[in-house]
Design an enzyme around this catalytic site. Structure first.
Site, mmCIF file in Angstrom:
data_model
loop_
_atom_site.group_PDB
_atom_site.id
_atom_site.type_symbol
_atom_site.label_atom_id
_atom_site.label_comp_id
_atom_site.label_asym_id
_atom_site.label_seq_id
_atom_site.Cartn_x
_atom_site.Cartn_y
_atom_site.Cartn_z
ATOM 1 N N HIS A 18 22.456 40.403 37.369
ATOM 2 C CA HIS A 18 23.627 40.265 38.238
ATOM 3 C C HIS A 18 23.338 39.422 39.471
ATOM 4 C CE1 HIS A 18 25.461 44.045 36.197
ATOM 5 N NE2 HIS A 18 25.705 42.937 35.532
ATOM 6 N N TYR B 124 15.352 37.251 27.974
ATOM 7 C CA TYR B 124 14.924 37.069 29.376
ATOM 8 C C TYR B 124 13.412 37.172 29.449
ATOM 9 C CZ TYR B 124 19.853 37.786 29.575
ATOM 10 O OH TYR B 124 21.193 37.646 29.325
ATOM 11 N N GLU C 210 27.301 32.750 25.773
ATOM 12 C CA GLU C 210 28.457 33.652 25.686
ATOM 13 C C GLU C 210 29.750 32.886 25.421
ATOM 14 O OE1 GLU C 210 29.293 35.771 29.370
ATOM 15 O OE2 GLU C 210 30.541 37.222 28.304
ATOM 16 N N HIS D 265 35.879 42.669 31.901
ATOM 17 C CA HIS D 265 35.468 43.767 31.008
ATOM 18 C C HIS D 265 36.742 44.574 30.780
ATOM 19 C CE1 HIS D 265 31.220 43.404 32.925
ATOM 20 N NE2 HIS D 265 31.430 42.488 32.029
ATOM 21 N N ASP E 66 42.636 41.020 61.835
ATOM 22 C CA ASP E 66 43.823 40.903 60.982
ATOM 23 C C ASP E 66 43.508 40.154 59.683
ATOM 24 O OD1 ASP E 66 43.499 38.378 61.929
ATOM 25 O OD2 ASP E 66 45.623 38.050 62.417
ATOM 26 N N ASP F 47 26.770 31.931 34.186
ATOM 27 C CA ASP F 47 27.748 32.871 33.626
ATOM 28 C C ASP F 47 28.983 32.735 34.513
ATOM 29 O OD1 ASP F 47 29.263 34.999 32.723
ATOM 30 O OD2 ASP F 47 27.573 36.396 32.598
ATOM 31 N N ASP G 18 35.274 34.230 30.004
ATOM 32 C CA ASP G 18 33.928 34.714 30.323
ATOM 33 C C ASP G 18 32.934 33.915 29.489
ATOM 34 O OD1 ASP G 18 31.720 36.163 31.065
ATOM 35 O OD2 ASP G 18 32.382 38.060 30.183
ATOM 36 N N HIS H 270 21.060 44.128 27.792
ATOM 37 C CA HIS H 270 22.488 44.394 28.020
ATOM 38 C C HIS H 270 23.249 44.375 26.699
ATOM 39 C CE1 HIS H 270 23.385 40.089 27.561
ATOM 40 N NE2 HIS H 270 22.355 39.841 28.353
ATOM 41 N N ARG I 266 21.019 33.033 28.095
ATOM 42 C CA ARG I 266 22.149 33.799 27.534
ATOM 43 C C ARG I 266 23.204 32.789 27.122
ATOM 44 N NH1 ARG I 266 22.902 37.158 31.289
ATOM 45 N NH2 ARG I 266 24.666 36.427 32.523
ATOM 46 N N GLU J 142 27.584 37.746 23.527
ATOM 47 C CA GLU J 142 26.717 37.244 24.586
ATOM 48 C C GLU J 142 25.275 37.757 24.538
ATOM 49 O OE1 GLU J 142 27.679 38.905 28.538
ATOM 50 O OE2 GLU J 142 29.513 39.698 27.646
ATOM 51 N N HIS K 138 32.057 42.801 24.862
ATOM 52 C CA HIS K 138 33.020 43.684 25.522
ATOM 53 C C HIS K 138 34.409 43.094 25.330
ATOM 54 C CE1 HIS K 138 33.218 40.772 28.888
ATOM 55 N NE2 HIS K 138 31.909 40.719 28.843
HETATM 56 N N1 GLY Z 1 30.057 38.005 33.405
HETATM 57 C C1 GLY Z 1 29.970 39.332 33.047
HETATM 58 C C2 GLY Z 1 29.727 39.488 31.627
HETATM 59 O O1 GLY Z 1 29.347 38.553 30.958
HETATM 60 O O2 GLY Z 1 29.951 40.519 31.067
HETATM 61 MN MN MN Z 2 29.771 36.568 31.314
HETATM 62 MN MN MN Z 3 30.722 38.998 29.307
#
Ligand code: GLY
Ligand code: MN
Ligand code: MN
Length: 430
Positions: free
Chosen positions: A246, A388, A399, A366, A41, A263, A274, A355, A397, A384, A359
């Site tokens: 990730h 690496y 951001e 996102h 449950d 992050d 973020d 990357h 990184r 961001e 966004h």
């Molecule tokens: N934490 C996901 C990104 O930075 O897009």
């Molecule tokens: Mn992020």
């Molecule tokens: Mn992000």
């Protein structure tokens, strides 16, 4: 809910923006999310479908919003269906939305119990030609489960085969992308909570701590500030783990001399923040760490300046790629030949920065938002960049979340979160 009530004006305005783009004689329907099972449950914590929240503020399971601007009876132009509550539910599960409370939250005057949905819907469908279905067309979506929305669409197509169908998603992508002042305030609140977490962590991190202990420090600060927790699964990676984009295990010990990439962002009232910060585990950057860190920081500052009305997302990414290329040349990580011989579809810089740079950010981390048309004021984007270097056990990184302005540079909602090397070292060595 842990968050303070949101003025229902926001949802009234959001609905007005949506209905202004509907065709005449049409009905739009939006479903809440399911509560997903774990086993026996047990269930996962409820997360409201962001579109339904955006249009109604209703933060409860088993909820349907119906918009029918041309309904003959004005009281049927917007209807919120909520799960019928009673004393038994109140005792076992606590307060659910009553009809009065549902009106207070959403500004929708007509609130019915969910059990009345089919009857009311059938009646209104006899007045309508078209139904707007709410499918998910996010550029990164990947959904394997059948949502309540999917079940509704299937049921509706079978039941009403002579009606026409339209998509809600393009409307939502366009209106959700540009934020109302109240939304910017809520995102800003999420950013402030993230800041509190980061400042706490700056005093906590030292050689020997475990990544999950750092995660716990953030969570502690988030919860005590009315956030329900992380806006997305946090990435807390020291040393080599920072190069795994990730990485979410967060189960390693932080070693003296390593960098630590975090992050993380708090949510507040379902709005995300973020942030990424990268700090030295022992509180002091080495010369090499400073060199790479400042290269990333310069790219971030230059990229931010380009987030102005009129910028095209794809061209922006190409420009950021050029700035990153010049920084990588400066660091000796690329040489001229690498750049001259690069594959235009996968430029040389992507070896170290693979990357995207920005966004949309909002109710989803996102977020929905147009990506093929020029940027506009009051869109919220992340910035961001990262570099690496797995051979050096280091990933950096940085951001922040920024709001595009009519004129000039965007406003940085994370401007108070330590970013410069001196400030980070100072906070870590108090
Ligand atoms: N934490 C996901 C990104 O930075 O897009
Ligand atoms: Mn992020
Ligand atoms: Mn992000």
């Amino acid at each position: 809910m842990k968050y303070h009530p949101i003025d229902s004006d926001l949802f009234v305005r959001n609905r007005a923006k949506f209905t202004a783009k509907m065709k005449s004689g049409s009905i739009a329907v939006f479903n809440s999310n399911d509560i997903y099972p774990i086993g026996a449950d047990s269930t996962m914590p409820f997360e409201q479908a962001r579109d339904l929240f955006y249009l109604s503020g209703a933060d409860q399971e088993e909820t349907i919003l119906l918009l029918f601007p041309d309904a003959i009876d004005p009281k049927h132009r917007e209807i919120l269906f909520v799960r019928e509550t009673n004393e038994h539910i109140a005792i076992w599960e606590g307060a659910k939305l009553t009809k009065e409370k549902a009106y207070e939250v959403s500004g929708i005057k007509t609130v019915y119990w969910l059990t009345d949905f089919e009857k009311v819907f059938f009646n209104l469908m006899t007045e309508a030609d078209t139904v707007y279905f709410n499918t998910n067309e996010h550029y990164r979506q990947s959904v394997e489960t059948q949502t309540r929305e999917d079940r509704f669409i299937k049921w509706c197509k079978e039941k009403f085969p002579a009606h026409k169908w339209e998509k809600s998603n393009p409307i939502l992508q366009s209106i959700r992308g540009t934020k109302e002042p109240q939304e910017i305030e809520l995102i800003s609140q999420a950013c402030k909570i993230t800041e509190k977490g980061f400042r706490r962590v700056l005093e906590f991190v030292k050689p020997g701590v475990w990544e999950y202990e750092i995660e716990a420090e953030y969570m502690h600060e988030f919860l005590r500030n009315r956030s329900k927790g992380f806006a997305y699964t946090p990435i807390i990676g020291s040393g080599f783990s920072a190069c795994v984009l990730h990485y979410i295990e967060n189960n390693q010990q932080c070693k003296d001399g390593d960098m630590l990439l975090m992050d993380v962002g708090a949510e507040y009232a379902n709005y995300a923040s973020d942030m990424t910060r990268t700090i030295p585990v022992n509180g002091r950057f080495t010369a090499r760490q400073k060199e790479v860190y400042n290269a990333v920081l310069r790219v971030k500052k230059e990229a931010t300046k380009m987030l102005v009305p009129g910028t095209l997302w794809a061209e922006y990414h190409q420009e950021v790629g050029k700035i990153m290329t010049s920084e990588l040349l400066g660091l000796g990580l690329l040489d001229k030949a690498d750049v001259q011989n690069e594959n235009p579809d996968w430029p040389a810089y992507k070896k170290y920065f693979m990357h995207g740079t920005s966004h949309h950010m909002g109710l989803d981390t996102h977020d929905y938002g147009p990506l093929k048309t020029p940027m506009q004021a009051n869109m919220v984007f992340t910035v961001e960049p990262g570099i690496y270097l797995p051979e050096e056990n280091m990933g950096i990184r940085l951001e922040d979340d920024v709001v595009i302005q009519e004129q000039g540079e965007p406003i940085n909602l994370m401007k108070d979160i330590p970013l410069e090397i001196e400030e980070i070292e100072e906070c870590m060595n108090k």
